[in-house]
Write a protein that holds these residues in place. Structure first.
Motif, PDB file in Angstrom:
ATOM      1  N   CYS A 261       6.662   8.138 -14.398  1.00 32.49           N
ATOM      2  CA  CYS A 261       7.547   7.883 -13.259  1.00 32.49           C
ATOM      3  C   CYS A 261       9.006   8.099 -13.668  1.00 32.49           C
ATOM      4  N   GLY A 262       9.356   7.649 -14.874  1.00 34.62           N
ATOM      5  CA  GLY A 262      10.715   7.853 -15.379  1.00 34.62           C
ATOM      6  C   GLY A 262      11.054   9.325 -15.527  1.00 34.62           C
ATOM      7  N   PHE A 263      10.105  10.118 -16.036  1.00 34.52           N
ATOM      8  CA  PHE A 263      10.308  11.567 -16.158  1.00 34.52           C
ATOM      9  C   PHE A 263      10.544  12.202 -14.778  1.00 34.52           C
ATOM     10  N   LEU A 264       9.701  11.823 -13.827  1.00 32.41           N
ATOM     11  CA  LEU A 264       9.794  12.405 -12.486  1.00 32.41           C
ATOM     12  C   LEU A 264      11.137  12.081 -11.840  1.00 32.41           C
ATOM     13  N   LEU A 265      11.536  10.816 -11.888  1.00 31.02           N
ATOM     14  CA  LEU A 265      12.804  10.411 -11.288  1.00 31.02           C
ATOM     15  C   LEU A 265      13.991  11.057 -11.998  1.00 31.02           C
ATOM     16  N   ALA A 266      13.913  11.162 -13.317  1.00 32.96           N
ATOM     17  CA  ALA A 266      15.002  11.778 -14.079  1.00 32.96           C
ATOM     18  C   ALA A 266      15.176  13.247 -13.717  1.00 32.96           C
ATOM     19  N   PHE A 267      14.060  13.895 -13.403  1.00 30.36           N
ATOM     20  CA  PHE A 267      14.102  15.328 -13.091  1.00 30.36           C
ATOM     21  C   PHE A 267      14.649  15.588 -11.686  1.00 30.36           C
ATOM     22  N   ILE A 268      14.273  14.741 -10.722  1.00 31.60           N
ATOM     23  CA  ILE A 268      14.665  15.020  -9.335  1.00 31.60           C
ATOM     24  C   ILE A 268      15.982  14.349  -8.934  1.00 31.60           C
ATOM     25  N   TRP A 269      16.443  13.375  -9.726  1.00 26.36           N
ATOM     26  CA  TRP A 269      17.666  12.655  -9.368  1.00 26.36           C
ATOM     27  C   TRP A 269      18.883  13.553  -9.597  1.00 26.36           C
ATOM     28  N   PRO A 270      19.808  13.607  -8.657  1.00 24.25           N
ATOM     29  CA  PRO A 270      20.983  14.480  -8.813  1.00 24.25           C
ATOM     30  C   PRO A 270      21.819  14.090 -10.033  1.00 24.25           C
TER      31      PRO A 270
END
Length: 283
Positions: A261-270
């Motif tokens: 989840c951390g990877f996903l959010l880090a990738f899509i967060w501006p």
């Protein structure tokens, strides 16, 4: 090493404004009297340049009151904690919950949430709807040992603190909610209820800071090797528990869910525009 004489002045001259600055900046020195003169001696010749600057200001009457070094050090523990109120609030809240666990038994029912539904219902969406978001997420704020709590608090101070110094307050809250929830869901799916801890969030924070520091150049100041070490350690415990069930006693599902989840959010967060501009500049 002999002390270095940097100033000679009459006894009537007040050197205290100058010496206050030297003590405030931790410059080792001494004023001695010799006849009708006073001599300022310097212990370390490396401080000569700074002394010259102070002498010029003193002679021009521009030397104000000193500021203690401890107040100026940006990397002091007090300054770091003062600059990260959200992180500090989260840590205090987790400590208070841990204290509540020792004066009340109400939290035990949290660990038993959905006992009758596992494992038969773990593949059914209705099961997780029945458990509810709060029923799944609240495992995150419980800890079953002081060592576990202290370990997690340490990493929250380091990782969330680094994020907060980059003004990522909203991201911290989102990570706590979604990494905690995803870790709890995966852990419940793997082994059912009975788990506790904010470790899934810690893994999510590690994924966030590691990926965004490496990929986007966000200056968190976290060692880049930390992410690789955390992933390696998690794979090691998963392998051990696969070969010998229960070997590590670690909630691998919570860790893996939080990390992904951390990877996903880090990738899509501006990424902040100022950091983008820095990375786009030719080097």
């Amino acid at each position: 090493m002999e002390p270095l004489a940097v100033l000679t002045a009459p006894l009537s001259t007040d050197l205290s404004p100058l010496t206050r600055h030297l003590w405030a900046e931790r410059v080792v020195h001494r004023v001695v009297e010799s006849g009708d003169q006073q001599i300022l001696l310097l212990a370390n010749p490396a401080d000569v340049e700074r002394i010259r600057e102070l002498l010029e200001e003193w002679r021009d009457g521009e030397l104000g009151e000193p500021v203690a070094v401890a107040e100026k050090e940006e990397n002091s523990l007090f300054t770091r904690l003062k600059s990260t109120p959200l992180t500090l609030f989260i840590c205090v809240a987790l400590i208070l919950v841990f204290g509540w666990q020792h004066v009340s038994a109400d939290w035990i029912s949290w660990l038993k949430n959905g006992e009758a539904l596992w494992p038969e219902g773990r593949n059914q969406l209705s099961t997780y709807v029945q458990l509810g978001l709060w029923g799944l997420w609240r495992h995150t704020i419980l800890h079953l040992s002081l060592v576990h709590l202290v370990f997690n608090l340490t990493w929250i101070l380091v990782l969330a603190g680094a994020m907060e110094r980059q003004k990522e307050h909203l991201a911290i809250l989102v990570l706590f909610l979604f990494c905690g929830l995803s870790g709890s869901v995966l852990q419940w799916w793997i082994s059912g209820p009975g788990f506790a801890g904010v470790s899934g969030v810690v893994y999510g924070l590690t994924a966030w800071t590691g990926l965004r520091q490496i990929r986007f150049g966000v200056p968190y100041g976290i060692p880049k090797a930390l992410l690789g070490f955390v992933v390696f350690f998690m794979l090691l415990t998963i392998t051990g528990d696969t070969l010998i069930p229960g070997l590590s006693g670690i909630a691998n599902g919570g860790h893996l869910g939080g990390l992904l989840c951390g990877f996903l959010l880090a990738f899509i967060w501006p990424v902040h525009s100022s950091i983008k501009r820095e990375n786009d500049e030719p080097r």
